[in-house]
Write a protein that holds these residues in place. Structure first.
Motif, PDB file in Angstrom:
ATOM      1  N   LEU A  93       0.819  -1.206   0.000  1.00 46.90           N
ATOM      2  CA  LEU A  93       0.000   0.000   0.000  1.00 46.90           C
ATOM      3  C   LEU A  93       0.855   1.260   0.000  1.00 46.90           C
ATOM      4  N   GLN A  94       2.005   1.202   0.646  1.00 46.23           N
ATOM      5  CA  GLN A  94       2.916   2.348   0.597  1.00 46.23           C
ATOM      6  C   GLN A  94       3.398   2.598  -0.831  1.00 46.23           C
ATOM      7  N   ARG A  95       3.740   1.520  -1.545  1.00 44.83           N
ATOM      8  CA  ARG A  95       4.166   1.674  -2.941  1.00 44.83           C
ATOM      9  C   ARG A  95       3.021   2.196  -3.800  1.00 44.83           C
ATOM     10  N   MET A  96       1.840   1.691  -3.550  1.00 44.18           N
ATOM     11  CA  MET A  96       0.690   2.143  -4.320  1.00 44.18           C
ATOM     12  C   MET A  96       0.427   3.631  -4.096  1.00 44.18           C
ATOM     13  N   ARG A  97       0.496   4.058  -2.843  1.00 45.27           N
ATOM     14  CA  ARG A  97       0.291   5.487  -2.566  1.00 45.27           C
ATOM     15  C   ARG A  97       1.350   6.335  -3.247  1.00 45.27           C
ATOM     16  N   ALA A 131      -2.201   1.765   8.927  1.00 49.21           N
ATOM     17  CA  ALA A 131      -0.763   1.967   9.155  1.00 49.21           C
ATOM     18  C   ALA A 131      -0.167   2.921   8.132  1.00 49.21           C
ATOM     19  N   VAL A 132      -0.640   2.864   6.910  1.00 51.98           N
ATOM     20  CA  VAL A 132      -0.138   3.768   5.870  1.00 51.98           C
ATOM     21  C   VAL A 132      -0.610   5.192   6.134  1.00 51.98           C
ATOM     22  N   GLY A 133      -1.835   5.320   6.621  1.00 50.39           N
ATOM     23  CA  GLY A 133      -2.315   6.628   7.043  1.00 50.39           C
ATOM     24  C   GLY A 133      -2.918   7.447   5.929  1.00 50.39           C
ATOM     25  N   VAL A 134      -2.637   8.726   5.966  1.00 51.49           N
ATOM     26  CA  VAL A 134      -3.255   9.680   5.049  1.00 51.49           C
ATOM     27  C   VAL A 134      -3.032   9.266   3.595  1.00 51.49           C
ATOM     28  N   ASP A 135      -4.094   9.330   2.816  1.00 50.83           N
ATOM     29  CA  ASP A 135      -4.067   9.013   1.382  1.00 50.83           C
ATOM     30  C   ASP A 135      -3.769   7.548   1.083  1.00 50.83           C
ATOM     31  N   ALA A 136      -3.962   6.667   2.055  1.00 45.47           N
ATOM     32  CA  ALA A 136      -3.832   5.242   1.747  1.00 45.47           C
ATOM     33  C   ALA A 136      -4.876   4.871   0.707  1.00 45.47           C
TER      34      ALA A 136
END
Length: 339
Positions: A93-97, A131-136
């Motif tokens: 999800l971090q990579r996607m964001r 966990a990813v937070g804002v704009d996940a």
């Protein structure tokens, strides 16, 4: 609904001996299982060099999916996140964001509905987004697909391929991962329990592949304390019953699994095959869908159901549903994960 990515979500598995115990600790985190017990389970992985085949199989599926989507001009990048071992869902999800993905469809490598095969994945996705937070990215899970032709066809072909080498008195034995009875007793919004779904798949495969043979639905890979009640019969116990009845051969069909990961190659190819050998029974184990063309095409069709309104394809009579609403596949008690 418009989506700009596909997220493939799987269980994960170790890729070397040093990964095995950390992986098992991830799987059992918060359940107080001592390392002594985990070390016993770890021996199954060490038997295969400390490597579970599941990650390699997911990579192969992703490669096949990218080709399938490209061939049908579906322009969705494919990301991958696991529940228990890298690449983890949070990392995906971090990579996607970072790539600007706003909304993704999630394909989970589990065809059925129950807490551990559906709802727990939704909880994992929600936790990763938090966990990813804002704009996940928003992530919507694709429906259960146990009776889709793309899931059924590989098993049908596998049974048909096994038949010529088996004795006349052969029985089909369909198997899946056991779960606690209390978990099975809770159905989703479709009203179908885990056992109902599997029985329907077994019926569909048997009627299409070998209507002249009898069949049974059994279970494997149970874990947890001996006093807990799980779905039975166990595949090994059932083979002994069949041998006592004079059955000369079994075709084992692992309909609970989408790929030949450790619980297939250890529990069936090793333990069940040895049980059959000791009983003097012929034994054949059908391959799981893996990267079978029908299975890969099924994923594309599941995507177009959601993105283009293409009618859903169902072979069975047990109801399923397109979405996974709040409250689907609940658990009456905390699940015990697969070993």
């Amino acid at each position: 609904m418009t989506y700009d990515a596909l997220l493939l979500v799987s269980f994960g598995g170790p890729e070397g001996p040093d990964d095995v115990l950390p992986f098992l600790r991830n799987v059992t985190r918060g359940r107080g299982i001592p390392d002594e017990r985990l070390s016993e389970v770890a021996e199954h992985y060490y038997h295969f060099g400390g490597v579970s085949p599941i990650n390699a199989q997911v990579r192969a599926l992703i490669a096949a999916l990218r080709g399938e989507l490209s061939a049908h001009t579906i322009h969705l990048p494919v990301y991958w996140g696991n529940r228990n071992w890298p690449p983890m869902l949070v990392e995906a999800l971090q990579r996607m964001r970072a790539d600007g993905i706003k909304r993704a469809l999630a394909f989970v490598t589990s065809a059925y509905g129950s807490y551990s095969s559906c709802r727990q994945y939704l909880e994992d996705i929600a936790a990763a987004r938090a966990a990813v937070g804002v704009d996940a990215p928003i992530v919507d899970k694709i429906r259960h697909y146990f009776d889709h032709p793309g899931f059924i066809t590989p098993f049908v072909e596998g049974v048909q391929a096994a038949l010529p080498s088996m004795p006349a008195n052969t029985r089909l034995v369909f198997t899946s991962h056991s779960i606690p009875n209390s978990m099975n007793d809770v159905s989703g919004p479709s009203g179908a329990r885990y056992t109902d779904q599997h029985a329907e798949v077994a019926r569909l495969v048997a009627e299409a592949a070998a209507p002249h043979l009898g069949w049974d639905l059994v279970w494997q890979s149970r874990s947890g304390p001996p006093e807990a009640r799980w779905l039975e019969p166990d595949v090994n116990d059932h083979l002994k019953v069949l041998a006592d009845q004079g059955v000369e051969g079994v075709i084992v069909v692992p309909v609970g699994f989408t790929s030949d990961h450790l619980e297939v190659i250890w529990d069936l190819d090793n333990e069940a095959a040895k049980t059959a050998e000791n009983l003097g029974m012929a034994f054949s184990r059908v391959a799981t869908p893996g990267t079978h063309p029908a299975f890969v095409s099924m994923v594309r069709e599941l995507i177009t159901e959601r993105t283009q309104g293409v009618p859903a394809r169902h072979l069975g009579k047990v109801p399923t549903f397109d979405s996974t609403p709040e409250g689907c596949c609940p658990a009456r008690r905390p699940p015990i994960p697969p070993r």
